[in-house]
Every structure is written in C-alpha cells, then in structure tokens.
Design a protein around this motif. Structure first.
Motif, PDB file in Angstrom:
ATOM      1  N   THR A  58      13.546  34.039 -54.407  1.00  0.00           N
ATOM      2  CA  THR A  58      14.190  32.837 -54.736  1.00  0.00           C
ATOM      3  C   THR A  58      14.769  32.084 -53.480  1.00  0.00           C
ATOM      4  N   PRO A  59      13.863  31.129 -52.975  1.00  0.00           N
ATOM      5  CA  PRO A  59      14.347  30.567 -51.949  1.00  0.00           C
ATOM      6  C   PRO A  59      15.812  29.868 -51.952  1.00  0.00           C
ATOM      7  N   GLY A  60      16.300  29.806 -50.945  1.00  0.00           N
ATOM      8  CA  GLY A  60      17.842  29.334 -50.716  1.00  0.00           C
ATOM      9  C   GLY A  60      18.970  30.278 -50.599  1.00  0.00           C
ATOM     10  N   ARG A  61      18.519  31.818 -50.666  1.00  0.00           N
ATOM     11  CA  ARG A  61      19.405  32.655 -50.741  1.00  0.00           C
ATOM     12  C   ARG A  61      20.245  33.000 -49.476  1.00  0.00           C
ATOM     13  N   THR A  62      19.748  32.283 -48.436  1.00  0.00           N
ATOM     14  CA  THR A  62      20.336  32.579 -47.154  1.00  0.00           C
ATOM     15  C   THR A  62      21.226  31.482 -46.891  1.00  0.00           C
ATOM     16  N   GLN A  63      22.584  31.754 -47.250  1.00  0.00           N
ATOM     17  CA  GLN A  63      23.471  30.960 -47.122  1.00  0.00           C
ATOM     18  C   GLN A  63      24.544  31.024 -46.028  1.00  0.00           C
ATOM     19  N   LEU A  64      24.302  31.967 -45.345  1.00  0.00           N
ATOM     20  CA  LEU A  64      25.169  32.122 -44.042  1.00  0.00           C
ATOM     21  C   LEU A  64      24.290  31.826 -42.695  1.00  0.00           C
ATOM     22  N   ILE A  65      24.796  31.856 -41.496  1.00  0.00           N
ATOM     23  CA  ILE A  65      24.186  31.740 -40.318  1.00  0.00           C
ATOM     24  C   ILE A  65      24.046  33.441 -39.882  1.00  0.00           C
ATOM     25  N   ASN A  66      22.761  33.725 -39.773  1.00  0.00           N
ATOM     26  CA  ASN A  66      22.570  34.952 -39.652  1.00  0.00           C
ATOM     27  C   ASN A  66      22.261  35.446 -37.986  1.00  0.00           C
ATOM     28  N   LEU A  67      22.881  36.271 -37.184  1.00  0.00           N
ATOM     29  CA  LEU A  67      22.533  36.210 -35.639  1.00  0.00           C
ATOM     30  C   LEU A  67      22.010  37.595 -35.606  1.00  0.00           C
ATOM     31  N   PHE A  68      20.739  37.554 -34.422  1.00  0.00           N
ATOM     32  CA  PHE A  68      20.361  38.853 -34.240  1.00  0.00           C
ATOM     33  C   PHE A  68      20.278  38.845 -32.478  1.00  0.00           C
ATOM     34  N   GLN A  69      20.618  40.071 -32.034  1.00  0.00           N
ATOM     35  CA  GLN A  69      20.422  39.974 -30.660  1.00  0.00           C
ATOM     36  C   GLN A  69      19.148  40.852 -30.018  1.00  0.00           C
ATOM     37  N   ILE A  70      18.789  40.098 -29.101  1.00  0.00           N
ATOM     38  CA  ILE A  70      17.624  40.421 -28.553  1.00  0.00           C
ATOM     39  C   ILE A  70      18.007  41.556 -27.174  1.00  0.00           C
ATOM     40  N   GLU A  71      18.789  40.897 -26.529  1.00  0.00           N
ATOM     41  CA  GLU A  71      19.396  41.727 -25.344  1.00  0.00           C
ATOM     42  C   GLU A  71      20.755  41.002 -25.186  1.00  0.00           C
ATOM     43  N   GLU A  72      21.787  41.911 -24.451  1.00  0.00           N
ATOM     44  CA  GLU A  72      22.881  41.292 -24.185  1.00  0.00           C
ATOM     45  C   GLU A  72      23.104  39.753 -23.837  1.00  0.00           C
ATOM     46  N   GLY A  73      23.710  39.087 -24.630  1.00  0.00           N
ATOM     47  CA  GLY A  73      23.868  37.571 -24.289  1.00  0.00           C
ATOM     48  C   GLY A  73      22.705  36.708 -24.912  1.00  0.00           C
ATOM     49  N   LEU A  74      21.564  37.181 -25.422  1.00  0.00           N
ATOM     50  CA  LEU A  74      20.359  36.681 -25.837  1.00  0.00           C
ATOM     51  C   LEU A  74      20.425  36.579 -27.456  1.00  0.00           C
ATOM     52  N   ARG A  75      20.462  35.986 -28.329  1.00  0.00           N
ATOM     53  CA  ARG A  75      20.411  35.865 -29.805  1.00  0.00           C
ATOM     54  C   ARG A  75      19.320  34.814 -30.557  1.00  0.00           C
ATOM     55  N   LEU A  76      18.990  35.238 -31.560  1.00  0.00           N
ATOM     56  CA  LEU A  76      18.138  34.521 -32.415  1.00  0.00           C
ATOM     57  C   LEU A  76      18.863  34.325 -33.751  1.00  0.00           C
ATOM     58  N   VAL A  77      19.013  33.052 -34.015  1.00  0.00           N
ATOM     59  CA  VAL A  77      19.701  32.698 -34.886  1.00  0.00           C
ATOM     60  C   VAL A  77      19.055  32.177 -36.193  1.00  0.00           C
ATOM     61  N   ASP A  78      19.248  32.492 -37.482  1.00  0.00           N
ATOM     62  CA  ASP A  78      18.396  32.263 -38.730  1.00  0.00           C
ATOM     63  C   ASP A  78      19.511  31.640 -39.379  1.00  0.00           C
ATOM     64  N   LEU A  79      19.380  29.884 -39.463  1.00  0.00           N
ATOM     65  CA  LEU A  79      20.368  29.317 -39.969  1.00  0.00           C
ATOM     66  C   LEU A  79      19.953  29.085 -41.484  1.00  0.00           C
ATOM     67  N   PRO A  80      21.111  28.784 -42.457  1.00  0.00           N
ATOM     68  CA  PRO A  80      20.728  28.350 -43.796  1.00  0.00           C
ATOM     69  C   PRO A  80      19.593  27.477 -44.237  1.00  0.00           C
ATOM     70  N   GLY A  81      18.852  27.889 -44.874  1.00  0.00           N
ATOM     71  CA  GLY A  81      17.889  26.877 -45.416  1.00  0.00           C
ATOM     72  C   GLY A  81      18.210  25.732 -46.224  1.00  0.00           C
TER      73      GLY A  81
END
Length: 210
Positions: A58-81
């Motif tokens: 069901t598209p649209g379920r990601t309602q929050l800003i989700n952060l994933f850390q690669i290394e200290e200080g480096l992050r990927l961010v999954d923004l709300p669709g």
C-alpha cells in the motif's frame, strides 16, 4: 574518492519533522519520490538488506522521515512519499510541509536522490521536488526506477527523453535508470553517493547531463 560500505547501514530514528532529528551535522543524502516509486526497494537493494527500509503493498505508508547511518556522521534519509497515497488530504499537506522544511532548512543535506517510475516520469510533484533541490543548490540524481519493466531500447529512449527535459534546469542534475529487481544501476547510484559523502559537492557545478 572514498568507497563506503552501504551494507553497514542501520536504522537510527524515525521523525515526524526536523525538530525530532539528530543534530544538524555530518552529511545526509535524502531519497525522495512518489509513494509508488520504489524508494524502499532501492534503499534495500543499495544496502543489500531486504528489511532495512520497509516496503509496502500500500503506497504511502512511509509517513515519517527515516534515517539510516552508514558511518559516524554519514546518513541516508528516506523521506515521506508524496502523491498517490490514499490518505486524508490533511495528512498529505502535513507530509508536504515536512518535506519542504527538511529540504530547505537541513544544513547537513548534501544531495537528493529523486526516484520516479521510468514509465511515468516527471509528474508535477516530481518537478516540484527537482525545483526545490535546484533552488537549494543541492546536487540531484534522478533515478528512473522499475527499468526492468521496459525493453532495453525503450529504456534508453526514456532516459534520453528525461535528460533532455531537464537539460534547461540550472544545477547539478544527473539522470540514470534503475531496477531493484534486476540490480540495474546500483553501481551508478553507489558511485554518486560515494562522491557526495566524500564532500565533492564543493566542486564546481557541472550541468552536463550526458
């Protein structure tokens, strides 16, 4: 250019807005796209972790800003669709505010990956997202997802068409096709992220999309 190990990515936080995010330091690279563009699948393919970013039928379920850390200080961010989601209009407006606020005010944001279905690219909200990124002088990678749905010739034709459409935008905009299923374009995505995480966003802007 430093090579980063994206398999080390791990979830750190979900936040409703920028006030709930970690300190505005380090480097963040955001993934944005319509609710059915395949953001979660792309993040999972990049990190080789099937469950890193939740995928939903069901598209649209990601309602929050989700952060994933690669290394200290480096992050990927999954923004709300954005777009498409079968949710109340008030919630859509709230997501739009969160997106705009994050893109315009987050100082550690150093690049944006905008994902769109290769069969239906450059919708109004996609163009708005591109204009936001360009207006914020952020390097942008447009990923045409679900490339396995088209034959090779049609895929290349669509790629050239989108590059041509965006050629008049003043900024660092790259366009590539991508398939999580067939692992097409993952190397190009990884190389672009390596560049941005290495700090090469400080180099002169190159708007050659070829």
């Amino acid at each position: 250019m430093t090579q980063f190990n994206y398999q080390k990515a791990h979830f750190i936080i979900s936040a409703p807005d920028i006030r709930h995010l970690p300190p505005d330091s380090g480097i963040e690279i955001a993934f944005a796209g319509r609710s059915n563009a395949g953001k979660s699948s792309a993040l999972n393919a990049l990190t080789q972790q099937n469950g890193l970013a939740r995928t939903s039928k069901t598209p649209g379920r990601t309602q929050l800003i989700n952060l994933f850390q690669i290394e200290e200080g480096l992050r990927l961010v999954d923004l709300p669709g954005y777009g498409y989601a079968q949710v109340p209009e008030e919630m859509k407006r709230k997501w739009q505010r969160s997106l705009g606020e994050y893109l315009q005010k987050r100082e550690c944001l150093k690049g944006v990956v905008i994902l769109m279905d290769i069969r239906h690219p450059l919708k109004d909200l996609d163009m708005q997202m591109i204009d936001w990124a360009v207006g914020s002088e952020l390097p942008t990678l447009v990923l045409l997802t679900k490339a396995d749905k088209l034959a090779s010739g049609a895929r290349k034709k669509q790629l050239m068409s989108v590059r041509e459409e965006l050629a008049n935008k003043v900024g660092d905009i790259r366009v590539e096709y991508f398939s999580s299923l067939k692992k097409i374009g993952i190397d190009k995505l990884r190389n672009t992220l390596n560049e941005w995480f290495s700090g090469s966003e400080e180099q002169p802007i190159n708007d050659d999309n070829a």
